[in-house]
Write an enzyme that holds these catalytic residues in place. Sequence first.
Site, PDB file in Angstrom:
ATOM      1  N   LYS B  85       0.869  -1.187   0.000  1.00 10.13           N
ATOM      2  CA  LYS B  85       0.000   0.000   0.000  1.00 10.13           C
ATOM      3  C   LYS B  85       0.903   1.234   0.000  1.00 10.13           C
ATOM      4  O   LYS B  85       1.942   1.245   0.684  1.00 10.13           O
ATOM      5  CB  LYS B  85      -0.882  -0.036   1.251  1.00 10.13           C
ATOM      6  CG  LYS B  85      -1.984   1.017   1.305  1.00 10.13           C
ATOM      7  CD  LYS B  85      -2.859   0.819   2.559  1.00 10.13           C
ATOM      8  CE  LYS B  85      -4.027   1.783   2.602  1.00 10.13           C
ATOM      9  NZ  LYS B  85      -4.891   1.530   3.788  1.00 10.13           N
ATOM     10  N   SER B 160      -9.878   1.380   2.545  1.00  5.30           N
ATOM     11  CA  SER B 160      -8.943   2.194   1.784  1.00  5.30           C
ATOM     12  C   SER B 160      -7.836   1.424   1.080  1.00  5.30           C
ATOM     13  O   SER B 160      -7.250   1.919   0.126  1.00  5.30           O
ATOM     14  CB  SER B 160      -8.308   3.223   2.719  1.00  5.30           C
ATOM     15  OG  SER B 160      -7.465   2.570   3.660  1.00  5.30           O
ATOM     16  N   SER B 184     -10.245  -1.085   6.629  1.00  6.27           N
ATOM     17  CA  SER B 184      -9.556  -0.840   5.355  1.00  6.27           C
ATOM     18  C   SER B 184      -8.800  -2.021   4.774  1.00  6.27           C
ATOM     19  O   SER B 184      -8.351  -1.963   3.628  1.00  6.27           O
ATOM     20  CB  SER B 184      -8.603   0.345   5.493  1.00  6.27           C
ATOM     21  OG  SER B 184      -9.336   1.550   5.478  1.00  6.27           O
TER      22      SER B 184
END
Lengths: 492, 502
Positions: B85, B160, B184
Amino acid sequence: MTATATATATGWEAVIGLEVHAQLLTESKMFCACSSRYAGALPNTLVCPICLGMPGVLPVMNRAAIEATILTALALGCRIPEYSKFDRKNYNYPDLMKGYQISQFDLPFSEAGSLEFPDPADPSRTRRAGITRVHLEEDTATLKHVRDATGLAYSLMDANRSGVPLMEIVGDPDLSTADEAGAYLRALRQVLRYLGVSTANMEEGAFRCDANVSLRRPGTQALGRKVEVKNMNSFRSVVRALEFEIARQAEVLDAGGRIVQETRGWVDDRGITVSQRSKEEANDYRYFPEPDLPPVLTPPAEVDRIRARLPELPAAKRQRFESEYGLGADAAETLTQSRSLATWFEEVARLSGNPRAAANWVVRDVIRLLGATGGEIESLGIGPAHLAELVRLVDDGTISVRTAPEVLEEAVATGAMPASIVQARGLGQVSDATALAAEVAAAIAANPRAVADYRNGKATALGFLVGAIMKATRGKGNPGLVNDLLRSALDG
Amino acid sequence: MVIPHDLTTLTAPEARTLLVRRAISATELTQAALDRIAQVEPAIRSFITITADQALAQAAAADAALGAGDPASTPELTGIPIALKDLFCTAGVQTTAGSRILEGFVPPYDATVVARLRKAGATFVGKANMDEFAMGSSTENSGYHLTRNPWDTARVPGGSSGGSATAVAAGEAILSLGTDTGGSIRQPAALCSVTGLKPTYGRVSRYGVVAFASSLDQVGPFSVGVEGSAMLLRAIAGHDPLDATTATTGVPDYVATIRDGIRGLRVGVPAEYFVAGMEPDVERLVRAAIDDLARLGAEIVPVRLPYSAHGLATYYIIAPAEASSNLSRYNGTRYGLAAVEEADVNRAMDLTRARGFGAEPKRRIMLGTYALSSGYYDAYYRKAQQVRTLIKADFDAAFRDVDVIASPVSPTVAFPIGARIDDPLAMYLSDVCTIPVNVAGLPGISVPCGFDGQGLPVGLQLIGRAFDEATLFRAAWAYEDATDWPRRRPPLATAATPAGES
């Protein structure tokens, strides 16, 4: 703790509370491993992602800084709560790398202590002011505002100071004159230096003071609207700024005006305080517990362990010097100025076996010689053994008290031991009665008038004759022996 | 085992077996992932930055290590392609946290998890797209571009950590790393039919992870198949001297106990988590999965978690409050975007922030600033912390009776792109079942449990006791082993760029 009411000439009593920020002398910064000894370092060389507030980094607590804070708090008689924590103080300024300062809000490392300081109004007495709390936070970067040749103004940022441990000592509003504030600050600085936790050097920014000042009618308890005074960069400027601010507020009140709650900055070269921001413009720091750090637990056993590290503090040392060595209050005060001077003196006292003489030498001559170099006792060219030897040379009659200062000065200049100086320069006292008898006879022969005066009962004439003999022996004549020989020659 | 034609279909344990047997090379495996990236990125856009050269260099080093001695003695992730990420700081590689305000920021340091993965021999194929500063549930809040759900490219992948989920779902990486502040990791895992785990708070270091809400953020793995997540967590978990909030609790061998079965395991089912507005297919599939757990020997018991109903409200005080402070440092004075044309430093900082932050971070900075303001702190932040304690106490009580709590991950399947972007409250409801787990600091895993009538994936959430990830892996593996969900892959063989790409 309430201040002794001290009415000012204008019929107002000032109420002063001081907030002192002292940088801690730890090896590393508060929350990272960078060196905190930034004096003299090139800008932005003692930095890392953590103290630069880069994305994703986290603080790690410096245990030595926490211990120094608790040690200071204990020296100031504070209570040490078992549970404490760090909080974030949020505000934006280019010198604040994270946009918040890690500080302590409602659960600091300590609370409710006090500080004793000499009463400036009566030097024979001491006063005591409350300490609200001692807590720990981190210093900011420094900004340097410059202007280039074309007149373009800009600022340079140096993050070497960012994250240096900063201890805040918040005082109760127990002071009522500018001079008391000065005395309080000097006493506090002395404690910090005794503990070795801070250089407490105000000019270098290691010891900073803000003051809250308000006025009220003597005898009343309610506090007036307070003004915070900042930008005071020396002890002298603190005293001057407070004197100015007290007078300014008295003038406003006397004219029927109201004090505006605000922050005012001291402008040293103009000798005035000027408004910086009002209460309405004040920051809302939006404190909340620092989620990146766990709470700090200080169990009683840990407090005891830190307490065991406390050195003898200035007040206790002063009292001991008075009782143990029979010194006067002034001498004890002077000798305990710094921990190193006190230790130095005690070593001289021990080695010479004559503490009072040692005290006299240190208070009179050593302080004067230090004053010339402007340094600490460590910077003097000699150690305690030198002065102790000098004291012994005087005590055993090898040299006279008149010769001794000269020997001390040479020892300081060259580092040589006093005995070797005395020997090399032939400064030893003449205690040989035969040698002195010749000088006595010569003086009597050369000064018939003085001899006649003496015999006619004018006692001062004897002093004149002694002086003449000492002059002839270039000060080396043993004064006692000269006196005895002269009397017996004249009276006999 | 047989070497598949397409190496990107391998799970992490399968890849490890073939690498150790030297049946495939790390370079082949990494090249396969890079080829897959080249093939599907136009349709999916999992990545903000693709690091092909770095990945191949790491793969070459991995091959050298595998060839130098006993391959089985190499670190377990040697040569395994991993997506990160884009909020994990990577030395020398741009790290944006999905925000324009960090465009061009190249950290000089690695996050602790990145450093641990380097040591574990992984190859880093790229930095995955995400909602800006991890704020969002659809990856639509990325300051860079949309990421599309591989099961239906008209739909969001969740967020996310959307890019981390799609990278694994679409075969662009074998494993990936995300963060989970309110769901997330688990929610995009559910929406993309992969496994995702949010570990216990304090289990994995947050050092070098761009912070959103410090008391809630946790780093965790994504994988196809449960075992890959267990391997990845084992590599990154454990105390870190650089993160004072990491626990010193030892890291167990999650893989060693993963096949131990769930006979006698007590599984709690909280009625409160089957919320109003939940899609019927989701409820049906989650309840069917719970029935499967019973068939595998677990004992199903109802539990009560009444305070979880306040999880969302609590979270939307605490998370924005912490975020408002964490995001203060982005002002253009040291890195990232800077409004350099503005001469006054205060105005330049304001302008940088006005330009660099998207709508969601701005919204949350305002919410958080308000919640912490003098005079409001007690009513909001302090109250939220008190409710947080009650939510935790609910879980503590439940875990005195059960070993694991089962619930839906998300009340809905993947929603169409744009459907909730103008309705923040509807978006926030995506995380209603996952948020209480963060608020309580507990571990939670999302494991695929089927497909709805439209063929869209649904996930089962299993919540565990603090630091008991091993039980979650064991239960999730037992369930997965009894189903074939992980073997269903999205239909993406020759994806074309969809119309209307932003």
